[in-house]
Motif scaffolding. Structure first.
Motif, PDB file in Angstrom:
ATOM      1  N   TYR A 353      12.986  15.073  -1.160  1.00 47.05           N
ATOM      2  CA  TYR A 353      12.447  13.659  -2.182  1.00 47.05           C
ATOM      3  C   TYR A 353      13.407  12.773  -3.062  1.00 47.05           C
ATOM      4  CZ  TYR A 353       8.981  13.510  -6.408  1.00 47.05           C
ATOM      5  OH  TYR A 353       8.098  13.239  -7.628  1.00 47.05           O
ATOM      6  N   THR A 354      14.013  11.870  -2.986  1.00 46.47           N
ATOM      7  CA  THR A 354      14.584  11.412  -3.739  1.00 46.47           C
ATOM      8  C   THR A 354      13.915   9.735  -4.772  1.00 46.47           C
ATOM      9  OG1 THR A 354      16.978  10.145  -3.356  1.00 46.47           O
ATOM     10  CG2 THR A 354      15.546   9.530  -1.708  1.00 46.47           C
ATOM     11  N   ALA A 355      15.353   9.020  -5.239  1.00 43.31           N
ATOM     12  CA  ALA A 355      14.697   7.865  -5.673  1.00 43.31           C
ATOM     13  C   ALA A 355      14.925   6.270  -4.661  1.00 43.31           C
ATOM     14  CB  ALA A 355      15.765   8.474  -6.634  1.00 43.31           C
ATOM     15  N   PRO A 356      14.154   5.659  -4.928  1.00 43.32           N
ATOM     16  CA  PRO A 356      14.059   4.820  -4.324  1.00 43.32           C
ATOM     17  C   PRO A 356      15.590   3.624  -4.547  1.00 43.32           C
ATOM     18  CG  PRO A 356      12.109   4.098  -5.177  1.00 43.32           C
ATOM     19  CD  PRO A 356      12.747   5.644  -5.861  1.00 43.32           C
ATOM     20  N   THR A 357      16.391   4.505  -5.868  1.00 45.99           N
ATOM     21  CA  THR A 357      17.727   3.228  -5.946  1.00 45.99           C
ATOM     22  C   THR A 357      18.341   3.594  -4.909  1.00 45.99           C
ATOM     23  OG1 THR A 357      19.323   2.508  -7.138  1.00 45.99           O
ATOM     24  CG2 THR A 357      18.291   5.060  -7.358  1.00 45.99           C
ATOM     25  N   ALA A 358      18.110   4.882  -4.211  1.00 55.25           N
ATOM     26  CA  ALA A 358      19.050   5.757  -3.652  1.00 55.25           C
ATOM     27  C   ALA A 358      18.831   5.266  -1.641  1.00 55.25           C
ATOM     28  CB  ALA A 358      18.757   7.183  -3.597  1.00 55.25           C
ATOM     29  N   ILE A 359      17.721   5.020  -1.773  1.00 55.75           N
ATOM     30  CA  ILE A 359      17.234   4.869  -0.500  1.00 55.75           C
ATOM     31  C   ILE A 359      17.899   3.261  -0.224  1.00 55.75           C
ATOM     32  CG2 ILE A 359      15.675   4.079   0.659  1.00 55.75           C
ATOM     33  CD1 ILE A 359      13.680   5.933  -0.445  1.00 55.75           C
ATOM     34  N   GLY A 513       4.950  -1.450 -12.489  1.00 56.88           N
ATOM     35  CA  GLY A 513       6.270  -1.649 -13.652  1.00 56.88           C
ATOM     36  C   GLY A 513       6.043  -1.319 -15.137  1.00 56.88           C
ATOM     37  N   ARG A 514       6.893  -1.220 -15.879  1.00 57.84           N
ATOM     38  CA  ARG A 514       6.284  -1.177 -17.414  1.00 57.84           C
ATOM     39  C   ARG A 514       6.058  -2.458 -17.932  1.00 57.84           C
ATOM     40  NH1 ARG A 514       6.784   4.191 -18.700  1.00 57.84           N
ATOM     41  NH2 ARG A 514       6.840   3.109 -21.075  1.00 57.84           N
ATOM     42  N   VAL A 515       5.200  -2.282 -18.798  1.00 57.17           N
ATOM     43  CA  VAL A 515       4.471  -3.037 -19.643  1.00 57.17           C
ATOM     44  C   VAL A 515       5.181  -3.231 -21.040  1.00 57.17           C
ATOM     45  CG1 VAL A 515       2.570  -3.749 -18.117  1.00 57.17           C
ATOM     46  CG2 VAL A 515       2.772  -2.056 -20.027  1.00 57.17           C
ATOM     47  N   ASP A 516       6.111  -2.680 -21.130  1.00 52.29           N
ATOM     48  CA  ASP A 516       5.865  -2.322 -22.881  1.00 52.29           C
ATOM     49  C   ASP A 516       8.025  -2.838 -22.045  1.00 52.29           C
ATOM     50  OD1 ASP A 516       7.141   0.185 -21.272  1.00 52.29           O
ATOM     51  OD2 ASP A 516       6.353   1.285 -22.951  1.00 52.29           O
ATOM     52  N   ASP A 517       8.985  -2.403 -23.538  1.00 45.63           N
ATOM     53  CA  ASP A 517       9.915  -2.532 -23.605  1.00 45.63           C
ATOM     54  C   ASP A 517      10.737  -1.376 -22.880  1.00 45.63           C
ATOM     55  OD1 ASP A 517       9.673  -5.131 -24.254  1.00 45.63           O
ATOM     56  OD2 ASP A 517       9.908  -4.746 -26.984  1.00 45.63           O
ATOM     57  N   VAL A 518      10.268  -1.043 -21.767  1.00 46.04           N
ATOM     58  CA  VAL A 518      11.130  -0.219 -21.431  1.00 46.04           C
ATOM     59  C   VAL A 518      11.480  -0.433 -19.901  1.00 46.04           C
ATOM     60  CG1 VAL A 518      11.143   2.285 -20.649  1.00 46.04           C
ATOM     61  CG2 VAL A 518       9.842   1.948 -22.805  1.00 46.04           C
ATOM     62  N   LEU A 519      13.362  -0.191 -19.362  1.00 42.25           N
ATOM     63  CA  LEU A 519      13.775  -0.825 -18.740  1.00 42.25           C
ATOM     64  C   LEU A 519      13.701   0.969 -17.302  1.00 42.25           C
ATOM     65  CD1 LEU A 519      17.038  -2.879 -20.012  1.00 42.25           C
ATOM     66  CD2 LEU A 519      13.989  -3.354 -19.116  1.00 42.25           C
ATOM     67  N   ASN A 520      13.237   0.373 -16.684  1.00 39.68           N
ATOM     68  CA  ASN A 520      13.681   1.356 -15.617  1.00 39.68           C
ATOM     69  C   ASN A 520      15.148   0.698 -14.493  1.00 39.68           C
ATOM     70  OD1 ASN A 520      13.342   3.412 -13.018  1.00 39.68           O
ATOM     71  ND2 ASN A 520      11.689   3.639 -13.646  1.00 39.68           N
ATOM     72  N   VAL A 521      15.695   2.157 -15.041  1.00 41.25           N
ATOM     73  CA  VAL A 521      17.511   1.358 -14.459  1.00 41.25           C
ATOM     74  C   VAL A 521      17.933   2.807 -12.938  1.00 41.25           C
ATOM     75  CG1 VAL A 521      19.556   0.708 -14.651  1.00 41.25           C
ATOM     76  CG2 VAL A 521      18.972   0.458 -16.258  1.00 41.25           C
ATOM     77  N   SER A 522      17.722   2.112 -12.002  1.00 41.87           N
ATOM     78  CA  SER A 522      18.037   3.003 -10.852  1.00 41.87           C
ATOM     79  C   SER A 522      17.161   3.978 -11.199  1.00 41.87           C
ATOM     80  CB  SER A 522      19.826   4.400 -10.928  1.00 41.87           C
ATOM     81  OG  SER A 522      20.144   2.560 -10.672  1.00 41.87           O
ATOM     82  N   GLY A 523      15.398   4.117 -11.831  1.00 47.48           N
ATOM     83  CA  GLY A 523      14.423   5.554 -12.023  1.00 47.48           C
ATOM     84  C   GLY A 523      15.246   5.973 -12.971  1.00 47.48           C
ATOM     85  N   GLY A 555      16.745  -1.287  -8.518  1.00 42.20           N
ATOM     86  CA  GLY A 555      15.543  -2.062  -9.229  1.00 42.20           C
ATOM     87  C   GLY A 555      15.470  -2.447 -10.571  1.00 42.20           C
ATOM     88  N   GLN A 556      16.613  -2.235 -11.510  1.00 38.85           N
ATOM     89  CA  GLN A 556      16.319  -3.205 -12.654  1.00 38.85           C
ATOM     90  C   GLN A 556      17.464  -3.076 -13.026  1.00 38.85           C
ATOM     91  OE1 GLN A 556      13.221  -2.080 -15.554  1.00 38.85           O
ATOM     92  NE2 GLN A 556      13.022  -4.670 -15.580  1.00 38.85           N
TER      93      GLN A 556
END
Ligand code: WTA
Length: 653
Positions: A353-359, A513-523, A555-556
């Motif tokens: 189990y891992t994160a898209p950024t690692a993949i 993805g987020r619709v608020d002011d939250v970023l998702n940087v490398s998960g 990702g972002q």
């Protein structure tokens, strides 16, 4: 199924032995879970060991945002993760610690885990930690982190783990917010061969803080560290002195288990509070079904325990199920891009189990690193943390999984405690990029712009959840009103996730993805407001606006638009950019450093002063036309200035 997207059918070999074996069976159980939730969840709660039975399965009110599951029931999370397995699984590996240098870690059996956790719990007691006290864990991925979590749970103390990449300021904020009585850290962390001076960061964090009475230090590198007399103690020495037995406290199902801080769209990070009975029921059930966990499997979640994924799916879920769980201290690229695959071969991992950024980072290194290692033990692959792009999905599925493994793209959040929308290995035909269908008991709803549920099958809207589930966070520690406002006020009667989502004609969910002011940087979740506050702390900065832009690996990426004070003129652009990055690192942590910084003369604002981030997002993507309606801007000319500045920046990089 629709024609446009590729669909990967369930593998019959997996299906035959899976816990849920067909779409029909899933549908039938799903219907029951929605129509008779109490009956459904009681069955899963019964998989845990209770000291005393509960009176009600649930007493929940989505309108008032009050949630109680299994209350009156008494249990202990540490007991459920360890003691009740001892008779049958005492000699079985509970944790395989994969240390930074490949193969240099060791295995901890369930009996050994019991001994370590009991000693650790007695250490906590010796330092006067009592039920309900808050303990900050600022530790690298070493076994002591698992011991201390389970030791806190054992005596009813509330742990709050702070990811070991956060800065002293971030640690201090969290300590103060939860009024922690103790901090547990290590001399240094070790990751990818690099040392992280955790103890010295804690020393800075504690300056001027008086709630913390003691600091326990695990020794990872045995670096020389100064000890503050009366406050600092070496954890391992203290553990040796203690008895290897410690009875588990009877906790009410609704007693807190942990607080975990996560970023929101405004203000400081919020401490999501998870409780005991519902959380444990939910993570055990999801770990079992989503990964199709089978006794004897070696299960490897490569996340860091500093995030919710590590809490739920390295420690509490797998151990509640008596699994063997791998704890990974290193990085996907250390000592080389074969690290995961070499580890999988050596440990004969069945579930990964891992994160898209690692993949994405590993796909870029080429197939050869994967192909030279035997991956025949793998059966289920998982991802979490951010939307996975179809290219990365296909690479993971075909190259890593040899097109014969199930791939579960699991959508969930710190707030949800466990996996919410996900394929099941024996059930779900897969579409690359879709988290597919809801888990049992979960009812996703898409809201339109008028805050009305969209009833048509094909739809795009804001993702809400219509029903409570046992794993949900109960409150924001110390600020219930913020909990209500953030999650339950936007759509009364529903939990609002903050994510955008599309439902296709087959009923599959696609998180956009987020619709608020939250970023998702490398998960990793980061609030734009937090980063802006850090940037504005630089003396030369007058104002800033932070947005996310598409980034190939992360990702972002973080894009900061910055307006300077007039005093700033004598500082070179280069020095300014490094000052800003340094400030973000100091205030939050390395992960918050902007990837791009653009000095601009002004920001696009409405007449009421609201920054129009939509325009900035477009410019950051190089989209200079179709910026939408600019007539509401206080000063429309500023947009041209920003575009020019961006063009110049693009030419230079
Ligand atoms: C995003 C991590 C798309 C989403 C467990 C969510 C995802 C946020 C997925 C929560 C996924 C997580 N597909 N997006 N499979 N999983 N997200 O709290 O935006 O760190 O709201 O929890 O990550 O991040 P958190």
């Amino acid at each position: 199924m629709s024609q446009e997207e590729p669909v990967y059918p369930v593998h019959t070999e997996i299906q035959e032995k899976a816990s849920i074996k067909s779409l029909d069976q899933y549908r039938e159980i799903y219907q029951r879970s929605i129509h008779e939730p109490d009956h459904f969840w009681a069955k899963y709660a019964a998989r845990l060991e209770w000291f005393y039975p509960y009176t009600h399965v649930q007493q929940c009110d989505m309108k008032r945002a009050v949630f109680r599951w299994f209350s009156g029931g008494k249990l202990n999370a540490s007991f459920n993760c360890i003691d009740r397995h001892l008779d049958k699984l005492g000699d079985k590996p509970a944790i395989i610690w994969e240390a930074d240098e490949p193969g240099s870690g060791h295995t901890i059996t369930y009996s050994e885990l019991h001994e370590h956790v009991c000693r650790a719990a007695n250490v906590l007691r010796q330092f006067d930690i009592k039920k309900g006290d808050r303990v900050i864990l600022y530790l690298p991925m070493i076994p002591e982190l698992a011991y201390m979590m389970l030791a806190c749970a054992r005596i009813g103390a509330i742990h709050s783990i702070v990811f070991a990449g956060f800065s002293a300021d971030s640690v201090r904020d969290r300590i103060l917010d939860c009024q922690a009585k103790m901090v547990i850290t290590a001399d240094e962390g070790l990751r990818g061969g690099k040392k992280i001076p955790l103890k010295s960061i804690v020393d800075s964090a504690l300056r001027g803080v008086d709630c913390v009475k003691s600091v326990l230090i695990a020794q990872r590198t045995f670096a020389e560290i100064p000890l503050v007399p009366g406050r600092d103690h070496l954890l391992n020495q203290e553990m040796k002195r203690q008895r290897p037995e410690c009875p588990a406290e009877w906790m009410d199902a609704e007693d807190p288990l942990f607080i975990l801080y996560t970023s929101g769209s405004t203000g400081k990070p919020k401490g999501l509070l998870h409780t005991t009975g519902g959380y444990m029921t939910y993570v055990a059930a999801t770990h079992h079904h989503v990964f199709d966990y089978r006794p004897g499997d070696v299960y490897f979640c490569a996340a860091d325990i500093g995030w919710i994924t590590g809490h739920s799916y390295i420690i509490y879920g797998p151990l509640a199920n008596g699994a063997t769980t791998v704890m990974f201290e290193s990085t996907p690229l250390y000592p080389n891009p074969s690290r995961y695959w070499e580890t999988i071969e050596r440990l004969k991992v069945n579930i990964f189990y891992t994160a898209p950024t690692a993949i994405r980072a590993l796909a870029r290194e080429g197939e050869s690193h994967v192909l030279k290692h035997d991956r025949s033990s793998l059966r289920v692959l998982g991802t979490v943390g951010e939307p996975i792009n179809p290219e990365a999905w296909e690479w993971y599925y075909k190259v890593v999984g040899e097109s014969r493994c199930a791939l579960v793209d699991t959508w969930w959040q710190t707030e949800t405690g466990g996996i919410m929308i996900t394929p099941l290995p024996g059930v779900t035909d897969l579409k690359p990029g879709s988290a597919t269908r809801p888990f049992f008991g979960i009812q996703p709803i898409l809201m339109d712009e008028n805050a009305k549920p969209i009833t048509s099958q094909e739809a795009t809207g804001h993702l809400c959840l219509a029903r409570p589930w046992p794993g949900m966070a109960r409150t924001i520690y110390g600020d219930h009103e913020r909990y209500v406002q953030t999650y339950f006020a936007p759509y009364p009667g529903y939990y609002f996730t903050g994510d955008g989502c599309r439902r296709d004609k087959d009923g599959f969910y696609w998180i956009t993805g987020r619709v608020d002011d939250v970023l998702n940087v490398s998960g990793h979740r980061l609030g734009t407001a937090e980063i802006e506050a850090a940037i504005n702390g630089v003396f030369q900065v007058a104002e800033s606006a932070v947005i996310g832009y598409p980034h190939d690996i992360k990702g972002q990426g973080i894009f900061a638009f910055v307006i300077l004070n007039t005093e700033a003129e004598d500082l070179s652009q280069e020095d300014l950019v490094s000052a800003i990055r340094e400030e973000c690192r100091n205030r939050i942590g390395k992960l918050a450093r902007p990837d791009k910084i653009l000095i601009v003369p002004g920001l696009p604002k409405t007449r009421s002063g609201k920054i129009m981030r939509r325009i900035l997002r477009k410019i950051a993507e190089g989209e200079y036309k179709n910026l939408g309606n600019l007539t509401t801007l206080a000063d429309p000319d500023v947009v041209d200035f920003i575009i020019d500045a961006h063009k110049t920046m693009d030419r230079q990089t």
